[in-house]
Scaffold this motif. Structure first.
Motif, PDB file in Angstrom:
ATOM      1  N   ARG A  17      24.700  39.984  36.132  1.00  0.00           N
ATOM      2  CA  ARG A  17      26.059  40.390  36.491  1.00  0.00           C
ATOM      3  C   ARG A  17      26.830  41.012  35.317  1.00  0.00           C
ATOM      4  O   ARG A  17      27.453  42.060  35.459  1.00  0.00           O
ATOM      5  CB  ARG A  17      26.835  39.184  37.050  1.00  0.00           C
ATOM      6  CG  ARG A  17      28.148  39.599  37.687  1.00  0.00           C
ATOM      7  CD  ARG A  17      28.947  38.418  38.183  1.00  0.00           C
ATOM      8  NE  ARG A  17      30.119  38.873  38.924  1.00  0.00           N
ATOM      9  CZ  ARG A  17      31.230  39.330  38.361  1.00  0.00           C
ATOM     10  NH1 ARG A  17      31.327  39.391  37.043  1.00  0.00           N
ATOM     11  NH2 ARG A  17      32.232  39.744  39.102  1.00  0.00           N
ATOM     12  N   GLU A  18      26.771  40.366  34.160  1.00  0.00           N
ATOM     13  CA  GLU A  18      27.535  40.866  33.007  1.00  0.00           C
ATOM     14  C   GLU A  18      26.990  42.195  32.494  1.00  0.00           C
ATOM     15  O   GLU A  18      27.735  43.103  32.147  1.00  0.00           O
ATOM     16  CB  GLU A  18      27.560  39.832  31.871  1.00  0.00           C
ATOM     17  CG  GLU A  18      28.615  38.759  32.059  1.00  0.00           C
ATOM     18  CD  GLU A  18      30.000  39.303  32.496  1.00  0.00           C
ATOM     19  OE1 GLU A  18      30.597  40.085  31.737  1.00  0.00           O
ATOM     20  OE2 GLU A  18      30.464  38.948  33.607  1.00  0.00           O
ATOM     21  N   LYS A  63      28.009  44.875  34.882  1.00  0.00           N
ATOM     22  CA  LYS A  63      29.423  45.206  34.697  1.00  0.00           C
ATOM     23  C   LYS A  63      29.613  46.096  33.456  1.00  0.00           C
ATOM     24  O   LYS A  63      30.347  47.082  33.496  1.00  0.00           O
ATOM     25  CB  LYS A  63      30.226  43.899  34.558  1.00  0.00           C
ATOM     26  CG  LYS A  63      31.719  44.099  34.508  1.00  0.00           C
ATOM     27  CD  LYS A  63      32.414  42.756  34.439  1.00  0.00           C
ATOM     28  CE  LYS A  63      33.874  42.923  34.039  1.00  0.00           C
ATOM     29  NZ  LYS A  63      34.571  41.633  33.955  1.00  0.00           N
ATOM     30  N   GLU A  64      28.932  45.753  32.379  1.00  0.00           N
ATOM     31  CA  GLU A  64      29.011  46.570  31.158  1.00  0.00           C
ATOM     32  C   GLU A  64      28.521  47.993  31.406  1.00  0.00           C
ATOM     33  O   GLU A  64      29.083  48.959  30.888  1.00  0.00           O
ATOM     34  CB  GLU A  64      28.167  45.947  30.042  1.00  0.00           C
ATOM     35  CG  GLU A  64      28.893  44.853  29.281  1.00  0.00           C
ATOM     36  CD  GLU A  64      27.931  44.022  28.442  1.00  0.00           C
ATOM     37  OE1 GLU A  64      26.858  44.550  28.052  1.00  0.00           O
ATOM     38  OE2 GLU A  64      28.238  42.834  28.196  1.00  0.00           O
ATOM     39  N   ASP A  93      28.981  43.291  44.131  1.00  0.00           N
ATOM     40  CA  ASP A  93      29.760  42.056  44.080  1.00  0.00           C
ATOM     41  C   ASP A  93      31.227  42.465  44.260  1.00  0.00           C
ATOM     42  O   ASP A  93      31.769  43.215  43.444  1.00  0.00           O
ATOM     43  CB  ASP A  93      29.540  41.408  42.706  1.00  0.00           C
ATOM     44  CG  ASP A  93      30.347  40.132  42.542  1.00  0.00           C
ATOM     45  OD1 ASP A  93      31.342  39.939  43.290  1.00  0.00           O
ATOM     46  OD2 ASP A  93      29.991  39.340  41.645  1.00  0.00           O
ATOM     47  N   SER A 114      33.970  41.138  43.770  1.00  0.00           N
ATOM     48  CA  SER A 114      34.973  40.828  42.739  1.00  0.00           C
ATOM     49  C   SER A 114      35.106  41.925  41.677  1.00  0.00           C
ATOM     50  O   SER A 114      36.111  42.008  40.977  1.00  0.00           O
ATOM     51  CB  SER A 114      34.683  39.471  42.091  1.00  0.00           C
ATOM     52  OG  SER A 114      33.365  39.459  41.640  1.00  0.00           O
ATOM     53  N   PHE A 115      34.090  42.801  41.557  1.00  0.00           N
ATOM     54  CA  PHE A 115      34.212  43.936  40.630  1.00  0.00           C
ATOM     55  C   PHE A 115      35.366  44.852  41.027  1.00  0.00           C
ATOM     56  O   PHE A 115      35.935  45.551  40.197  1.00  0.00           O
ATOM     57  CB  PHE A 115      32.928  44.781  40.611  1.00  0.00           C
ATOM     58  CG  PHE A 115      31.776  44.134  39.894  1.00  0.00           C
ATOM     59  CD1 PHE A 115      31.955  43.557  38.651  1.00  0.00           C
ATOM     60  CD2 PHE A 115      30.501  44.139  40.454  1.00  0.00           C
ATOM     61  CE1 PHE A 115      30.887  42.975  37.982  1.00  0.00           C
ATOM     62  CE2 PHE A 115      29.436  43.561  39.792  1.00  0.00           C
ATOM     63  CZ  PHE A 115      29.630  42.977  38.562  1.00  0.00           C
ATOM     64  N   GLU A 116      35.652  44.881  42.320  1.00  0.00           N
ATOM     65  CA  GLU A 116      36.683  45.816  42.807  1.00  0.00           C
ATOM     66  C   GLU A 116      38.033  45.549  42.154  1.00  0.00           C
ATOM     67  O   GLU A 116      38.740  46.477  41.772  1.00  0.00           O
ATOM     68  CB  GLU A 116      36.766  45.758  44.345  1.00  0.00           C
ATOM     69  CG  GLU A 116      35.527  46.360  44.982  1.00  0.00           C
ATOM     70  CD  GLU A 116      35.342  45.997  46.444  1.00  0.00           C
ATOM     71  OE1 GLU A 116      36.338  45.904  47.189  1.00  0.00           O
ATOM     72  OE2 GLU A 116      34.175  45.795  46.858  1.00  0.00           O
ATOM     73  N   THR A 117      38.387  44.268  42.007  1.00  0.00           N
ATOM     74  CA  THR A 117      39.649  43.948  41.342  1.00  0.00           C
ATOM     75  C   THR A 117      39.475  43.885  39.824  1.00  0.00           C
ATOM     76  O   THR A 117      40.333  44.315  39.072  1.00  0.00           O
ATOM     77  CB  THR A 117      40.219  42.608  41.869  1.00  0.00           C
ATOM     78  OG1 THR A 117      39.151  41.671  41.953  1.00  0.00           O
ATOM     79  CG2 THR A 117      40.863  42.789  43.227  1.00  0.00           C
ATOM     80  N   GLU A 118      38.322  43.379  39.388  1.00  0.00           N
ATOM     81  CA  GLU A 118      38.079  43.273  37.936  1.00  0.00           C
ATOM     82  C   GLU A 118      38.072  44.646  37.262  1.00  0.00           C
ATOM     83  O   GLU A 118      38.578  44.821  36.156  1.00  0.00           O
ATOM     84  CB  GLU A 118      36.715  42.621  37.671  1.00  0.00           C
ATOM     85  CG  GLU A 118      36.721  41.115  37.772  1.00  0.00           C
ATOM     86  CD  GLU A 118      35.308  40.555  37.623  1.00  0.00           C
ATOM     87  OE1 GLU A 118      34.564  40.983  36.728  1.00  0.00           O
ATOM     88  OE2 GLU A 118      34.947  39.677  38.445  1.00  0.00           O
ATOM     89  N   LEU A 119      37.486  45.615  37.915  1.00  0.00           N
ATOM     90  CA  LEU A 119      37.299  46.939  37.303  1.00  0.00           C
ATOM     91  C   LEU A 119      38.111  48.039  37.969  1.00  0.00           C
ATOM     92  O   LEU A 119      38.067  49.192  37.528  1.00  0.00           O
ATOM     93  CB  LEU A 119      35.818  47.334  37.357  1.00  0.00           C
ATOM     94  CG  LEU A 119      34.823  46.415  36.649  1.00  0.00           C
ATOM     95  CD1 LEU A 119      33.397  46.864  36.931  1.00  0.00           C
ATOM     96  CD2 LEU A 119      35.072  46.417  35.148  1.00  0.00           C
ATOM     97  N   ASN A 120      38.802  47.678  39.040  1.00  0.00           N
ATOM     98  CA  ASN A 120      39.546  48.678  39.808  1.00  0.00           C
ATOM     99  C   ASN A 120      38.620  49.813  40.269  1.00  0.00           C
ATOM    100  O   ASN A 120      38.919  51.000  40.129  1.00  0.00           O
ATOM    101  CB  ASN A 120      40.710  49.223  38.964  1.00  0.00           C
ATOM    102  CG  ASN A 120      41.755  49.884  39.827  1.00  0.00           C
ATOM    103  OD1 ASN A 120      41.858  49.564  41.023  1.00  0.00           O
ATOM    104  ND2 ASN A 120      42.516  50.801  39.261  1.00  0.00           N
TER     105      ASN A 120
END
Ligand code: ZN
Length: 236
Positions: free
Chosen positions: A124-125, A128-129, A157, A159-165
């Motif tokens: 996941r990390e 994301k990176e 995932d 939750s990336f939508e809010t974490e990363l816009n």
């Protein structure tokens, strides 16, 4: 009682028979279509084309490719059509000039991770990176934020939508262009299934995809569809 048939009647009967034979010949050659033409079907079809059959979006994953992406861009430019390209960071770094061209020609550019990585429970990390790094390399060229992402293999995932816009964009038609070299088969897989607001998945990484994509554009434009970027499908 004698049956008298004059020259005029004979000529009229001859013309009638000739007309009937001609009709049967035309019908046999063209099947039902010639009958539909007579019934005004062509006019109905022309009206549908004028009104348009709706918007559809062509998307290309995995590029930019130094040769095939340029070919697609040439073809789209010639036809005045805009598409969406989901690019990998590693390929953006290799061919920044192609990203610049996409941007200048009005195409939408989305994120497809840096190394074409599939999201799993373990990475996941790292995933994301890769998204962050890829958006950075694209933004450095275009000067614009990257909002759309096509996660490789569709693994995502929320939750990336809010974490990363960022906003994920999947697809509704997959002609499997990457595993076939049959242009007609790829084209048919799209043209026969397509409907309004469809998002078509293709890859700017194969010669057959280039030919098939441009054929899809020509056939569906002719049918009255309007090609737009995914943004226009999702938010208009
Ligand atoms: Zn991909």
């Amino acid at each position: 009682m004698s049956l008298k048939i004059g020259k005029k009647e004979c000529a009229a009967a001859g013309i009638f028979v000739a007309a009937a034979l001609l009709f049967l010949y035309v019908r046999d050659r063209n099947g039902i279509e010639s009958v539909l033409e007579v019934a005004g079907y062509e006019t109905i079809q022309e009206d549908a084309e004028k009104e348009g059959r709706g918007k559809i979006a062509l998307t290309f994953d995995d590029g930019p490719h130094p040769y095939y992406t340029e070919q697609i861009l040439d073809g789209l430019k010639k036809r005045g059509i805009r598409a969406t390209f989901f690019v990998t960071g590693m390929n953006v770094e290799k061919h920044p000039e192609i990203i610049e061209r996409m941007h200048e020609e009005g195409h939408l550019i989305g994120n497809h991770t840096f190394y074409h990585t599939q999201l799993s429970k373990k990475n996941r990390e790292k995933f994301k990176e890769e998204l962050i790094r890829t958006s950075e390399v694209i933004s450095e060229i275009t000067g614009e934020d990257v909002i759309y992402v096509r996660p490789p293999y569709g693994s995502w995932d929320k939750s990336f939508e809010t974490e990363l816009n960022m906003f994920p964009v999947l697809w509704t038609i997959d002609p499997l262009d990457w595993c076939s070299t049959n242009v007609a088969c790829i084209t048919d897989n799209v043209v026969k299934k397509v409907d309004e607001n469809d998002i078509i998945l293709m890859h700017d990484y194969y010669a057959t995809s280039v030919t098939a994509a441009l054929r899809v554009v020509d056939e569906l434009t002719e049918e009255g569809y309007q090609f737009v970027t995914v943004e226009e499908i999702l938010f208009d």
